[in-house]
Enzyme design. Structure first.
Site, PDB file in Angstrom:
ATOM      1  N   PHE A  99       2.551 -19.186  -1.639  1.00  0.00           N
ATOM      2  CA  PHE A  99       1.930 -18.017  -1.026  1.00  0.00           C
ATOM      3  C   PHE A  99       0.750 -18.508  -0.183  1.00  0.00           C
ATOM      4  O   PHE A  99      -0.034 -19.342  -0.634  1.00  0.00           O
ATOM      5  CB  PHE A  99       1.462 -17.016  -2.092  1.00  0.00           C
ATOM      6  CG  PHE A  99       0.991 -15.735  -1.480  1.00  0.00           C
ATOM      7  CD1 PHE A  99       1.905 -14.807  -1.006  1.00  0.00           C
ATOM      8  CD2 PHE A  99      -0.359 -15.476  -1.320  1.00  0.00           C
ATOM      9  CE1 PHE A  99       1.482 -13.631  -0.390  1.00  0.00           C
ATOM     10  CE2 PHE A  99      -0.795 -14.302  -0.712  1.00  0.00           C
ATOM     11  CZ  PHE A  99       0.129 -13.379  -0.244  1.00  0.00           C
ATOM     12  N   ASP A 143      -0.647 -19.628 -10.545  1.00  0.00           N
ATOM     13  CA  ASP A 143      -0.831 -18.290  -9.987  1.00  0.00           C
ATOM     14  C   ASP A 143       0.264 -17.420 -10.598  1.00  0.00           C
ATOM     15  O   ASP A 143       1.455 -17.617 -10.338  1.00  0.00           O
ATOM     16  CB  ASP A 143      -0.722 -18.339  -8.454  1.00  0.00           C
ATOM     17  CG  ASP A 143      -0.965 -16.971  -7.810  1.00  0.00           C
ATOM     18  OD1 ASP A 143      -0.798 -15.947  -8.500  1.00  0.00           O
ATOM     19  OD2 ASP A 143      -1.298 -16.941  -6.615  1.00  0.00           O
ATOM     20  N   TYR A 148      -2.955  -5.793  -9.045  1.00  0.00           N
ATOM     21  CA  TYR A 148      -2.389  -4.593  -8.400  1.00  0.00           C
ATOM     22  C   TYR A 148      -0.872  -4.615  -8.256  1.00  0.00           C
ATOM     23  O   TYR A 148      -0.302  -3.689  -7.713  1.00  0.00           O
ATOM     24  CB  TYR A 148      -3.030  -4.369  -7.023  1.00  0.00           C
ATOM     25  CG  TYR A 148      -3.051  -5.552  -6.087  1.00  0.00           C
ATOM     26  CD1 TYR A 148      -1.932  -5.911  -5.352  1.00  0.00           C
ATOM     27  CD2 TYR A 148      -4.210  -6.309  -5.940  1.00  0.00           C
ATOM     28  CE1 TYR A 148      -1.955  -7.004  -4.507  1.00  0.00           C
ATOM     29  CE2 TYR A 148      -4.256  -7.402  -5.079  1.00  0.00           C
ATOM     30  CZ  TYR A 148      -3.120  -7.743  -4.372  1.00  0.00           C
ATOM     31  OH  TYR A 148      -3.156  -8.823  -3.530  1.00  0.00           O
ATOM     32  N   LYS A 149      -0.223  -5.673  -8.738  1.00  0.00           N
ATOM     33  CA  LYS A 149       1.243  -5.714  -8.624  1.00  0.00           C
ATOM     34  C   LYS A 149       1.852  -5.093  -9.888  1.00  0.00           C
ATOM     35  O   LYS A 149       1.722  -3.900 -10.102  1.00  0.00           O
ATOM     36  CB  LYS A 149       1.702  -7.143  -8.399  1.00  0.00           C
ATOM     37  CG  LYS A 149       1.131  -7.775  -7.119  1.00  0.00           C
ATOM     38  CD  LYS A 149       1.635  -9.182  -6.953  1.00  0.00           C
ATOM     39  CE  LYS A 149       0.934  -9.907  -5.825  1.00  0.00           C
ATOM     40  NZ  LYS A 149       1.251  -9.370  -4.498  1.00  0.00           N
ATOM     41  N   ARG A 198      12.860  -7.918   0.421  1.00  0.00           N
ATOM     42  CA  ARG A 198      12.462  -8.168  -0.973  1.00  0.00           C
ATOM     43  C   ARG A 198      12.487  -6.860  -1.760  1.00  0.00           C
ATOM     44  O   ARG A 198      11.952  -5.846  -1.308  1.00  0.00           O
ATOM     45  CB  ARG A 198      11.064  -8.781  -0.978  1.00  0.00           C
ATOM     46  CG  ARG A 198      10.630  -9.321  -2.307  1.00  0.00           C
ATOM     47  CD  ARG A 198       9.352 -10.126  -2.191  1.00  0.00           C
ATOM     48  NE  ARG A 198       8.216  -9.303  -1.794  1.00  0.00           N
ATOM     49  CZ  ARG A 198       6.952  -9.640  -2.001  1.00  0.00           C
ATOM     50  NH1 ARG A 198       6.652 -10.795  -2.566  1.00  0.00           N
ATOM     51  NH2 ARG A 198       5.957  -8.854  -1.612  1.00  0.00           N
TER      52      ARG A 198
HETATM   53  C1  LIG Z   1       1.290 -15.457  -5.289  1.00  0.00           C
HETATM   54  C2  LIG Z   1       0.200 -14.590  -4.732  1.00  0.00           C
HETATM   55  N1  LIG Z   1      -1.068 -14.981  -4.843  1.00  0.00           N
HETATM   56  C3  LIG Z   1      -2.076 -14.216  -4.360  1.00  0.00           C
HETATM   57  C4  LIG Z   1      -1.825 -13.031  -3.706  1.00  0.00           C
HETATM   58  C5  LIG Z   1      -2.882 -12.173  -3.126  1.00  0.00           C
HETATM   59  O1  LIG Z   1      -4.188 -12.589  -3.275  1.00  0.00           O
HETATM   60  P1  LIG Z   1      -5.337 -11.519  -3.079  1.00  0.00           P
HETATM   61  O2  LIG Z   1      -5.189 -10.495  -4.170  1.00  0.00           O
HETATM   62  O3  LIG Z   1      -6.595 -12.286  -3.160  1.00  0.00           O
HETATM   63  O4  LIG Z   1      -5.126 -10.862  -1.751  1.00  0.00           O
HETATM   64  C6  LIG Z   1      -0.502 -12.602  -3.574  1.00  0.00           C
HETATM   65  C7  LIG Z   1      -0.230 -11.324  -2.875  1.00  0.00           C
HETATM   66  O5  LIG Z   1       0.854 -10.934  -2.601  1.00  0.00           O
HETATM   67  C8  LIG Z   1       0.522 -13.407  -4.077  1.00  0.00           C
HETATM   68  O6  LIG Z   1       1.795 -13.023  -3.937  1.00  0.00           O
END
Ligand SMILES: Cc1ncc(COP(=O)(O)O)c(C=O)c1O
Length: 407
Positions: free
Chosen positions: A124, A193, A218-219, A366
């Protein structure tokens, strides 16, 4: 598989009751809980209560009276069973990107003298950018390799390995135990992550030996747009690691107001500034949607949903789409991607018909499945709509070709 079969699967679903924990628009099939979880039914009242009964009525006394000061750890404890960690190893703080920076910096500092951060090609973007920025600052180098080259790339010069556990595009995931063992064998640390893992699949951070991790609120955790993130530091590293963003909230005595920094004990040292209380109230409502949900059941439902979708899409759409996720449901997280040369437009046409997924460049549609609220019947209905859009070329209209800022 017929609709009757799907309805039968839904009737036997031990998690079916959880859908009522969400407020979902009618006539929408929501397959984007992997990007922004649906709103829990309890969230508006949680936000209003925090604003009206706490902030408004009790003003600054709320920090003590309502325990706001302890929310980053109190709410983190609700995450513990979801990720398989001890509550003392988790903290809610900042954003995903900032938490990643904090743990990567802490880990590289703890492995001073080693020159390399290993990551994955096509990780990502924020993960690569954060690693690159840190490497620039410290004179290190980032080595991004193919997923199957990660373990072989770890050597005595590796300070840290940073990987997204479940790939945000393909949904393939790493063997957490194997990567952690490979890193530990050379003395390197791993920062995972968990953005597409937490709340989506069964995790056992403690049991798999994971030492450092961060993830998104938030996911699948349903914490609301831009929700605070979380970080995990295994207990045996908490003493050794230092927070690179030392703030007063991570001080041993924030209200002593002394000039010199002295870290708090345990996970609290990774706090930086004042926690965002309204955002935490929403995140708590999100985590509460997992109450009483065995993660094993959740993972089983995730596999059952995605497998049904994959089979039905392939049966109906044939060669028009190409599965770009692992075919074995035991090898993927809770989303699947299908490639189509006009994937962006096809996804816009799907959204117009009420099937909400998202698009990831260059050509991936997706579909994220949230076992707490998605149903087997939705899998079939969405596959049917997709097949219809493809056979009628409904997607080939100017309004579906115009790229929006957020895809
Ligand atoms: C693997 C991953 N890391 C980090 C993030 C997002 O990071 P942030 O919440 O700091 O925007 C996402 C967002 O889709 C993601 O898929």
């Amino acid at each position: 598989v017929t609709l009757e079969d799907a309805v039968r699967l839904d009737a036997a679903d031990p998690l079916a009751f959880a859908r009522e924990r969400f407020r979902l628009p009618e006539c929408v099939i929501y397959f984007d809980g992997n990007s922004l979880g649906a709103m829990p039914a309890a969230t508006p009242a949680a936000l209003a209560g925090t604003a009206e009964r706490q902030w408004s009525d009790d003003l600054i006394a709320s920090w003590n009276k309502h325990g706001w000061i302890d929310w980053p750890t109190r709410i983190a404890a609700k995450l513990a069973p979801i990720v398989g960690a001890d509550p003392s190893e988790l903290l809610i703080a900042d954003s995903t990107s900032v938490c990643l920076f904090k743990l990567l910096a802490a880990a590289t500092k703890a492995r001073l003298g080693r020159g390399t951060i290993i990551s994955q090609k096509r990780n990502f973007p924020t993960d690569l950018y954060v690693a690159q920025g840190l490497a620039d600052m410290l004179g290190l180098r980032v080595k991004a390799v193919e997923p199957d080259e990660v373990e072989g790339a770890i050597d005595a010069d590796t300070a840290v390995v940073t990987l997204t556990h479940v790939d945000y595009r393909s949904a393939a995931f790493y063997d957490m135990r194997a990567v952690t063992d490979a890193a530990r064998a050379t003395g390197a640390l791993v920062v995972w992550d968990l953005s597409h893992s937490a709340g989506a699949i069964e995790l056992d951070l403690g049991g798999s030996g994971a030492e450092l991790a961060i993830g998104c609120g938030y996911k699948y955790l349903n914490g609301g747009p831009g929700a605070p993130a979380f970080l995990y530091v295994a207990r045996h590293l908490q003493e050794e690691l230092q927070s690179p963003l030392q703030g007063w909230m991570g001080h041993a005595e924030p209200f002593a107001f002394v000039d010199d920094y002295r870290p708090a004990d345990g996970i609290l040292k990774f706090l930086t500034g004042t926690p965002s209380i309204l955002a935490l109230a929403a995140l708590e409502a999100g985590l509460d949607t997992f109450e009483g949900i065995p993660m094993r059941d959740l993972a089983a439902k995730s596999r059952s949903l995605s497998q049904l979708f994959v089979e039905d899409v392939e049966a109906r759409c044939g060669d028009e789409v190409r599965l770009a996720s692992p075919r074995d449901p035991a090898q993927r997280g809770s989303h699947v991607v299908f490639a189509h040369p006009e994937g962006y437009s096809v996804m816009q046409a799907l959204i117009a018909r009420g099937v909400i997924g998202d698009f990831r460049a260059p050509d991936l549609m997706r579909f994220g499945f949230a076992p707490l609220y998605n149903t087997h019947a939705e899998m079939l209905r969405a596959a049917e709509i997709l097949a219809d859009i493809l056979s009628s070329r409904e997607w080939d209209q100017p309004r579906f070709h115009a790229r929006a800022k957020v895809t």
